[in-house]
Design an enzyme around this catalytic site. Sequence first.
Site, PDB file in Angstrom:
ATOM      1  CB  SER A 144      -0.860  -0.021   1.272  1.00  0.00           C
ATOM      2  OG  SER A 144      -1.465   1.234   1.504  1.00  0.00           O
ATOM      3  CE1 TYR A 157      -5.232  -1.697   4.200  1.00  0.00           C
ATOM      4  CE2 TYR A 157      -3.972   0.325   3.920  1.00  0.00           C
ATOM      5  CZ  TYR A 157      -4.576  -0.792   3.374  1.00  0.00           C
ATOM      6  OH  TYR A 157      -4.540  -1.014   2.021  1.00  0.00           O
TER       7      TYR A 157
HETATM    8  P1  NAD Z   1     -11.823  -5.328  -1.718  1.00  0.00           P
HETATM    9  O1  NAD Z   1     -12.529  -5.100  -0.422  1.00  0.00           O
HETATM   10  O2  NAD Z   1     -12.589  -5.201  -2.994  1.00  0.00           O
HETATM   11  O3  NAD Z   1     -11.110  -6.745  -1.737  1.00  0.00           O
HETATM   12  C1  NAD Z   1     -10.688  -7.432  -0.614  1.00  0.00           C
HETATM   13  C2  NAD Z   1     -10.943  -8.910  -0.824  1.00  0.00           C
HETATM   14  O4  NAD Z   1     -10.504  -9.645   0.317  1.00  0.00           O
HETATM   15  C3  NAD Z   1     -12.435  -9.218  -0.999  1.00  0.00           C
HETATM   16  O5  NAD Z   1     -12.595 -10.078  -2.106  1.00  0.00           O
HETATM   17  C4  NAD Z   1     -12.811  -9.900   0.302  1.00  0.00           C
HETATM   18  O6  NAD Z   1     -13.844 -10.845   0.146  1.00  0.00           O
HETATM   19  C5  NAD Z   1     -11.512 -10.562   0.693  1.00  0.00           C
HETATM   20  N1  NAD Z   1     -11.466 -10.803   2.128  1.00  0.00           N
HETATM   21  C6  NAD Z   1     -11.744  -9.919   3.117  1.00  0.00           C
HETATM   22  N2  NAD Z   1     -11.631 -10.522   4.314  1.00  0.00           N
HETATM   23  C7  NAD Z   1     -11.268 -11.808   4.072  1.00  0.00           C
HETATM   24  C8  NAD Z   1     -11.002 -12.929   4.913  1.00  0.00           C
HETATM   25  N3  NAD Z   1     -11.078 -12.827   6.237  1.00  0.00           N
HETATM   26  N4  NAD Z   1     -10.670 -14.094   4.325  1.00  0.00           N
HETATM   27  C9  NAD Z   1     -10.609 -14.196   2.978  1.00  0.00           C
HETATM   28  N5  NAD Z   1     -10.817 -13.172   2.139  1.00  0.00           N
HETATM   29  C10 NAD Z   1     -11.150 -11.995   2.681  1.00  0.00           C
HETATM   30  O7  NAD Z   1     -10.606  -4.315  -1.693  1.00  0.00           O
HETATM   31  P2  NAD Z   1      -9.362  -4.089  -2.670  1.00  0.00           P
HETATM   32  O8  NAD Z   1      -9.175  -2.634  -2.720  1.00  0.00           O
HETATM   33  O9  NAD Z   1      -9.496  -4.850  -3.934  1.00  0.00           O
HETATM   34  O10 NAD Z   1      -8.186  -4.672  -1.784  1.00  0.00           O
HETATM   35  C11 NAD Z   1      -7.305  -5.674  -2.197  1.00  0.00           C
HETATM   36  C12 NAD Z   1      -5.947  -5.443  -1.557  1.00  0.00           C
HETATM   37  O11 NAD Z   1      -5.372  -4.248  -2.060  1.00  0.00           O
HETATM   38  C13 NAD Z   1      -6.006  -5.284  -0.035  1.00  0.00           C
HETATM   39  O12 NAD Z   1      -4.886  -5.927   0.550  1.00  0.00           O
HETATM   40  C14 NAD Z   1      -5.885  -3.790   0.138  1.00  0.00           C
HETATM   41  O13 NAD Z   1      -5.358  -3.425   1.383  1.00  0.00           O
HETATM   42  C15 NAD Z   1      -4.934  -3.454  -0.987  1.00  0.00           C
HETATM   43  N6  NAD Z   1      -4.920  -2.048  -1.394  1.00  0.00           N
HETATM   44  C16 NAD Z   1      -6.017  -1.454  -1.930  1.00  0.00           C
HETATM   45  C17 NAD Z   1      -5.947  -0.116  -2.299  1.00  0.00           C
HETATM   46  C18 NAD Z   1      -7.109   0.614  -2.897  1.00  0.00           C
HETATM   47  O14 NAD Z   1      -6.992   1.813  -3.127  1.00  0.00           O
HETATM   48  N7  NAD Z   1      -8.225  -0.023  -3.185  1.00  0.00           N
HETATM   49  C19 NAD Z   1      -4.770   0.586  -2.121  1.00  0.00           C
HETATM   50  C20 NAD Z   1      -3.675  -0.049  -1.573  1.00  0.00           C
HETATM   51  C21 NAD Z   1      -3.757  -1.372  -1.215  1.00  0.00           C
END
Ligand code: NAD
Length: 252
Positions: A144, A157
């Site tokens: 991130s 986080y």
């Molecule tokens: P999202 O909420 O769409 O995806 C998260 C996924 O993790 C979902 O499919 C959810 O079902 C799954 N999940 C949640 N809890 C779980 C558990 N206990 N067991 C199994 N699966 C679980 O969000 P995203 O933005 O696609 O996030 C994906 C990754 O990217 C994360 O690690 C997030 O921290 C990281 N990230 C996202 C951003 C952003 O701007 N969206 C930025 C930096 C990092």
Amino acid sequence: MLEQFDLSGRVAMVTGCSTGLGRGMIAALAGAGADIVGIGQSDASETAADVAGLGRRFLHIEADLKDSSLAGGIVDQAVAEFDHVDILVNNAGIIRRNDSLDFTPKDWDDVMDLNLKSVFFLSQAVARQFVAKNIGGRIINIASMLSFQGGIRVPSYTASKSGVMGLTRLLACEWAAKGINVNGIAPGYMETDNTQALRDDASRNKEILSRIPAGRWGTPDDMGGAVVFLASDAARYIHGYTLAVDGGWLAR
Ligand code: NAD
């Protein structure tokens, strides 16, 4: 040259497969030829349809990854179906927002268990399989901007994602000589469920957009090039590095 990016015959395991960046990266990996093991807690039918549409195989394993004791069984299930796993993308992650003065132990533990502890134990389980089969492999951890920066009101986080980048370096140092490449991708501000609250807040949304050199939020599709590259032979001498896909945010 382009053959180096071909993932035909490889099996990629991706956590958090149903939505957002996980779904986007799965489409890219399957598009490059990989069969997919998707791990998650929610309905994965849209992801399954994406993969089938690209002519690849998809196995969904339902698991709450906050329970790191499930890691070994998850890898066993994947191997029973596909014989081997070549690529692990540790993508599942959650965020909890609150002032640090009011932050609860539950919001600390839930985030750390999923975003950091499960990343380590699933990596360990997959790496044991890489070593036992002597096939090498790729691990790509989703970090991130808060692996590099402090942020506000997201203490667990920031701690977890800073930990993910450190762990990426450590595992790379231990496992590079075993033919295992461990790297990270640090997404910037991307349009997913995870950032819905930020985008719904008009003043935060404007503030964030005005700071992104590319002038727009990223999309799950924007992750495709980086994940295929790091999963492929083209990245064979890259170890322990976290690549930002952030529209220039960190360059600012
Ligand atoms: P999202 O909420 O769409 O995806 C998260 C996924 O993790 C979902 O499919 C959810 O079902 C799954 N999940 C949640 N809890 C779980 C558990 N206990 N067991 C199994 N699966 C679980 O969000 P995203 O933005 O696609 O996030 C994906 C990754 O990217 C994360 O690690 C997030 O921290 C990281 N990230 C996202 C951003 C952003 O701007 N969206 C930025 C930096 C990092």
